[in-house]
Design an enzyme around this catalytic site. Structure first.
Site, PDB file in Angstrom:
ATOM      1  CB  CYS A   1      32.963  36.159  33.645  1.00  0.00           C
ATOM      2  SG  CYS A   1      34.115  34.984  34.291  1.00  0.00           S
TER       3      CYS A   1
ATOM      4  CE  LYS B   1      42.570  43.271  33.575  1.00  0.00           C
ATOM      5  NZ  LYS B   1      41.440  43.435  34.415  1.00  0.00           N
TER       6      LYS B   1
ATOM      7  CG  ASN C   1      35.516  39.609  29.627  1.00  0.00           C
ATOM      8  OD1 ASN C   1      36.316  39.345  30.431  1.00  0.00           O
ATOM      9  ND2 ASN C   1      34.102  39.815  29.982  1.00  0.00           N
ATOM     10  CE  LYS C   2      35.570  32.821  31.487  1.00  0.00           C
ATOM     11  NZ  LYS C   2      36.668  32.072  30.796  1.00  0.00           N
TER      12      LYS C   2
ATOM     13  CG  ASP D   1      40.197  37.468  29.991  1.00  0.00           C
ATOM     14  OD1 ASP D   1      39.289  37.537  30.077  1.00  0.00           O
ATOM     15  OD2 ASP D   1      40.950  37.012  30.777  1.00  0.00           O
TER      16      ASP D   1
ATOM     17  N   GLY E   1      41.098  35.142  36.607  1.00  0.00           N
ATOM     18  CA  GLY E   1      40.610  36.535  36.370  1.00  0.00           C
ATOM     19  C   GLY E   1      41.943  37.394  35.947  1.00  0.00           C
ATOM     20  CB  ALA E   2      42.710  39.505  32.924  1.00  0.00           C
ATOM     21  N   GLY E   3      43.286  40.139  36.093  1.00  0.00           N
ATOM     22  CA  GLY E   3      43.810  41.206  37.020  1.00  0.00           C
ATOM     23  C   GLY E   3      44.624  40.097  38.022  1.00  0.00           C
TER      24      GLY E   3
HETATM   25  C1  RUB Z   1      37.810  35.737  33.672  1.00  0.00           C
HETATM   26  C2  RUB Z   1      37.292  36.752  32.889  1.00  0.00           C
HETATM   27  C3  RUB Z   1      37.122  38.187  33.490  1.00  0.00           C
HETATM   28  C4  RUB Z   1      38.386  39.109  32.874  1.00  0.00           C
HETATM   29  C5  RUB Z   1      38.494  40.237  33.839  1.00  0.00           C
HETATM   30  O1  RUB Z   1      38.050  34.428  33.036  1.00  0.00           O
HETATM   31  O2  RUB Z   1      36.859  36.656  31.873  1.00  0.00           O
HETATM   32  O3  RUB Z   1      36.026  38.943  33.098  1.00  0.00           O
HETATM   33  O4  RUB Z   1      39.342  38.119  33.196  1.00  0.00           O
HETATM   34  O5  RUB Z   1      38.589  40.020  35.136  1.00  0.00           O
HETATM   35  P1  RUB Z   1      38.753  33.109  33.739  1.00  0.00           P
HETATM   36  P2  RUB Z   1      39.431  41.072  36.269  1.00  0.00           P
HETATM   37  O6  RUB Z   1      37.946  33.062  34.786  1.00  0.00           O
HETATM   38  O7  RUB Z   1      38.637  32.135  32.557  1.00  0.00           O
HETATM   39  O8  RUB Z   1      40.075  33.475  34.341  1.00  0.00           O
HETATM   40  O9  RUB Z   1      38.672  42.319  36.007  1.00  0.00           O
HETATM   41  O10 RUB Z   1      39.158  40.443  37.693  1.00  0.00           O
HETATM   42  O11 RUB Z   1      40.906  41.164  35.688  1.00  0.00           O
END
Ligand code: RUB
Length: 307
Positions: free
Chosen positions: A124, A229, A203-204, A193, A18-20
């Site tokens: 996702c 982001k 994104n995913k 992402d 997850g990007a965050g």
């Molecule tokens: C995760 C994904 C999420 C973004 C945003 O992909 O695509 O939608 O990262 O997430 P992966 P957030 O599982 O391959 O890392 O809002 O938690 O940053």
């Protein structure tokens, strides 16, 4: 360095994902490393920080939150090792604190756009998208969620667990049922992402299908994305690399080995053009995708000369 290597490995293997979360883990690793960093002079200090930055950035190529977090967390101007150390520790700590605050703000700002009775589709597992859904629910809005499975890694299972913990009525759907269910949906809320300077979303894999189906059914498509982001490099036309992951995520390698004419394509992310996006909810407020450049310039604090 051992802890940084461990964090890098966890990001690579998606134990941290997850990007965050990736961004915060990288900032945390930089902070820990810098606290124990020994250097004779500023040149050695800078070299060691650059090595760590390179290692962390190399783990996954798509989420721009990672290079942005590394860059923001390693910011320092001092020529003295002790002062530079304090600056990096302060920069990394500030990044982590701001990331948490950003999520809270996105939750509050985005929840204003969620109506009582809304049926919302998400894809996702995005903390930013979930912040909007759970905040709206906590405010007393009666919402229902359709969550996609998100093959091949099935991050949708994390999403349904999170929503279930809040008591939010949720249906799990397979990715191929997105268009079928779109007629029941009022809006789509997804994370990011990366956001390019032209407002396109990365994104995913499968996100662009949700966007296309929402567009066709005239449903609102909302993206939740912290300002870190947004991708400064895209201003000068550098493309965002789409991560291609192992075939083993999609099919048992033994079965694949018996199929000599078959290969697997497994891109982890896709692009959604800005014309399918109604709004981007950021910690600085809601913007139309056309304002992505302004976020990079005004909120991310990038000078054009730095790019
Ligand atoms: C995760 C994904 C999420 C973004 C945003 O992909 O695509 O939608 O990262 O997430 P992966 P957030 O599982 O391959 O890392 O809002 O938690 O940053």
């Amino acid at each position: 360095m051992k802890k940084v290597q461990e964090t890098a490995e966890k990001i690579r293997t998606m134990e941290i994902r997850g990007a965050g979360r990736i961004a915060k883990a990288a900032a945390g690793a930089i902070k820990d490393y810098t606290e124990g960093l020994k250097a004779e002079n500023i040149e050695e200090f800078n070299e060691k920080i650059e090595d760590v930055a390179r290692l962390l950035i190399s783990t996954r190529p798509t989420a721009v939150s990672l290079p942005n977090a590394v860059k923001l967390s390693t910011r320092h101007v001092s020529e003295s090792v002790e002062e530079a150390r304090a600056e990096v520790i302060e920069s990394a700590s500030r990044f982590i604190e701001n990331a948490d605050l950003a999520l809270e703000r996105i939750g509050k700002i985005g929840a204003r756009r969620i109506m009582d009775g809304d049926v919302i589709m998400t894809h996702c597992n995005s903390n930013a998208a979930l912040a909007i859904l759970t905040t709206a629910f906590k405010e007393g809005k009666d919402i229902k969620v359709l969550a996609t499975e998100s093959r091949p890694r099935r991050q949708g299972l994390l999403t349904i667990k999170h929503l279930n913990d809040f008591g939010i009525p949720t249906s799990l759907i397979v990715d191929s049922a997105v268009r079928y269910h779109m007629k029941e949906v009022d809006r789509v809320v997804v994370g990011a992402d990366a956001i390019a300077a032209n407002g396109a979303l990365v994104n995913k894999i499968g996100t662009s299908q949700l966007a296309l189906a929402a567009h066709e059914a005239r449903k609102s498509f909302m993206v939740a994305a912290e300002t870190y982001k947004f991708s400064p490099n895209t201003i000068v036309g550098n493309p965002i690399e789409i991560e291609e992951r192992a075939a083993a995520e999609v099919i048992d390698p033994e079965i694949l080995a018996g199929l000599p004419h078959v290969s697997v394509k497994n891109p982890a992310f896709d692009f959604t053009p800005s014309e399918y996006i109604d709004m981007i909810v950021t910690d600085a407020g809601i913007i139309p995708p056309a304002m992505a450049y302004t976020v990079i310039k005004e909120y991310l604090g990038w000078e054009l000369g730095e790019i």
